[in-house]
Design an enzyme around this catalytic site. Sequence first.
Site, PDB file in Angstrom:
ATOM      1  N   ARG A  49       0.534  -1.037  -0.296  1.00  0.00           N
ATOM      2  CA  ARG A  49      -0.161  -0.044   0.167  1.00  0.00           C
ATOM      3  C   ARG A  49       0.623   1.329   0.098  1.00  0.00           C
ATOM      4  O   ARG A  49       1.861   0.682  -0.436  1.00  0.00           O
ATOM      5  CB  ARG A  49      -1.062   0.174   1.336  1.00  0.00           C
ATOM      6  CG  ARG A  49      -0.376  -0.514   2.777  1.00  0.00           C
ATOM      7  CD  ARG A  49      -0.383   0.042   3.992  1.00  0.00           C
ATOM      8  NE  ARG A  49      -0.671   1.908   3.519  1.00  0.00           N
ATOM      9  CZ  ARG A  49       0.479   2.220   4.016  1.00  0.00           C
ATOM     10  NH1 ARG A  49       2.016   1.517   4.610  1.00  0.00           N
ATOM     11  NH2 ARG A  49       0.762   3.634   3.681  1.00  0.00           N
ATOM     12  N   GLY A  50       0.093   2.060  -0.235  1.00  0.00           N
ATOM     13  CA  GLY A  50       1.414   3.292   0.047  1.00  0.00           C
ATOM     14  C   GLY A  50       1.097   3.844  -1.653  1.00  0.00           C
ATOM     15  O   GLY A  50       1.725   2.902  -2.534  1.00  0.00           O
ATOM     16  N   ALA A  51       1.478   5.317  -2.134  1.00  0.00           N
ATOM     17  CA  ALA A  51       0.312   5.416  -3.504  1.00  0.00           C
ATOM     18  C   ALA A  51       2.198   5.036  -3.677  1.00  0.00           C
ATOM     19  O   ALA A  51       2.104   4.554  -5.902  1.00  0.00           O
ATOM     20  CB  ALA A  51       0.773   6.947  -3.519  1.00  0.00           C
ATOM     21  N   ASP A 241      -1.852  11.210  -1.947  1.00  0.00           N
ATOM     22  CA  ASP A 241      -2.396  10.107  -2.954  1.00  0.00           C
ATOM     23  C   ASP A 241      -2.160  10.503  -4.276  1.00  0.00           C
ATOM     24  O   ASP A 241      -2.006   9.557  -5.495  1.00  0.00           O
ATOM     25  CB  ASP A 241      -3.076   9.579  -2.238  1.00  0.00           C
ATOM     26  CG  ASP A 241      -2.733   8.082  -1.588  1.00  0.00           C
ATOM     27  OD1 ASP A 241      -3.031   8.874  -0.923  1.00  0.00           O
ATOM     28  OD2 ASP A 241      -2.809   7.268  -1.479  1.00  0.00           O
TER      29      ASP A 241
HETATM   30  O1  MRU Z   1      -4.436   3.581   1.777  1.00  0.00           O
HETATM   31  P1  MRU Z   1      -3.552   3.373   2.519  1.00  0.00           P
HETATM   32  O2  MRU Z   1      -2.483   2.720   3.397  1.00  0.00           O
HETATM   33  O3  MRU Z   1      -2.317   3.142   0.491  1.00  0.00           O
HETATM   34  O4  MRU Z   1      -2.911   5.281   2.406  1.00  0.00           O
HETATM   35  C1  MRU Z   1      -1.836   5.669   2.146  1.00  0.00           C
HETATM   36  C2  MRU Z   1      -1.663   7.190   2.217  1.00  0.00           C
HETATM   37  O5  MRU Z   1      -2.898   7.854   2.121  1.00  0.00           O
HETATM   38  C3  MRU Z   1      -0.476   7.340   2.465  1.00  0.00           C
HETATM   39  O6  MRU Z   1      -0.176   9.036   3.162  1.00  0.00           O
HETATM   40  C4  MRU Z   1      -0.175   8.538   0.869  1.00  0.00           C
HETATM   41  O7  MRU Z   1      -0.066   6.814  -0.505  1.00  0.00           O
HETATM   42  C5  MRU Z   1       1.467   8.862   0.424  1.00  0.00           C
HETATM   43  S1  MRU Z   1       2.559   7.039   1.350  1.00  0.00           S
HETATM   44  C6  MRU Z   1       3.929   8.218   0.220  1.00  0.00           C
END
Ligand code: MRU
Length: 363
Positions: A49-51, A241
């Site tokens: 996960r994480g963009a 994201d």
């Molecule tokens: O639902 P997730 O855990 O994928 O959400 C991730 C986030 O909101 C992060 O803050 C975002 O992706 C930035 S990661 C460098």
Amino acid sequence: MVVKTLKWAGGIDGCLEIIDQRKLPGEYKIIRCASVKQLYDAIKTLAVRGAPAIGVAGGYGAVLSLQGISAKTSLKQSLAILKRDCEYLASSRPTAANLRWAIERIIKCAGKNAGKTIYELRKAVLKEANDICREDIEMCRKIGANGARFIKNGMGILTHCNAGALATAGQGTAVSVLYEAKKRGKKFRVYVDETRPLLQGARLTAWELKRARIDTTVICDNMAAALMRDGKIDMVITGADRIAANGDAANKTGTYGLSVLAKAHGIPFYIAAPSSTFDLKTKTGKDIPIEQRSSDEIRFLWHGLPARENTAKMAVLQIVPDGVDIYNPAFDVTPAQNITAIITERGVIEKPNGHRVKKHFTL
Ligand code: MRU
């Protein structure tokens, strides 16, 4: 040493190894994704996960897609299968710009190599996926270097969700800024929102910061206002994201509220993100699609997997009665006017707006 969230193991016939983030902090487990379907499920259920991380994973998903193609399949058909699989992967998480960005890059690369043999095409796609991964690592490092100056000795810093190494192929975005400040000898304390409903702050950011020996305090999401009033927070920093052309930024649900609180208390609010998170075709935050997730994530307390996929039959604690409606958007949008600055690998966009975002990318 920052953690390696994802790693391609092998050549064109290899597979993607990822840390199963559903299991953290209780268990550190690496899982292997050897098919597009396995990778789709891993992204959808937040094993990865994480963009930026899902962007990198999406690139490798294209390599997996081409593995399924037999020697008899024509190049034209192979490209059609690749496009179909890439669309499927992109549909797993619609808000993060990085996933679609990576996939579009791969499709463009495949198009350029369409006149070659399947073997050459597969090699070219793997190279592109490796390039995306390598560039992400480099962007993370530069974001940290560009943002470290905002952190001063003695500061209390609030962050939300996880924008660390676990959210990227490198050392994170917002958390990269913290790592870099620590490297430069700065002393500070990080307050980490637990980040309901999936607790990325409590489970993941706290885990990462502890490993890095950074002073960390986890708080419930509803405690931020009082901490700000009591003078414990000097700055807020999060990831994003998707960032629209006017600087509006989508991030984990709850980020918008923090930006409002920060403004009310005169506290600077920073976003750290690579250029792959900017979607200049999306004009404003209103145009960003917000992923709606399963009501089970709120109905049941976190237990490692969304309840429907809890095949291991782990104990679950129901906290919302059956039959009660639940609203579960994974992200919200922080308007550009609430953002003090956006830190990217190219530099810093102070007081972001459409003009400044455009200038940042044309210089
Ligand atoms: O639902 P997730 O855990 O994928 O959400 C991730 C986030 O909101 C992060 O803050 C975002 O992706 C930035 S990661 C460098």
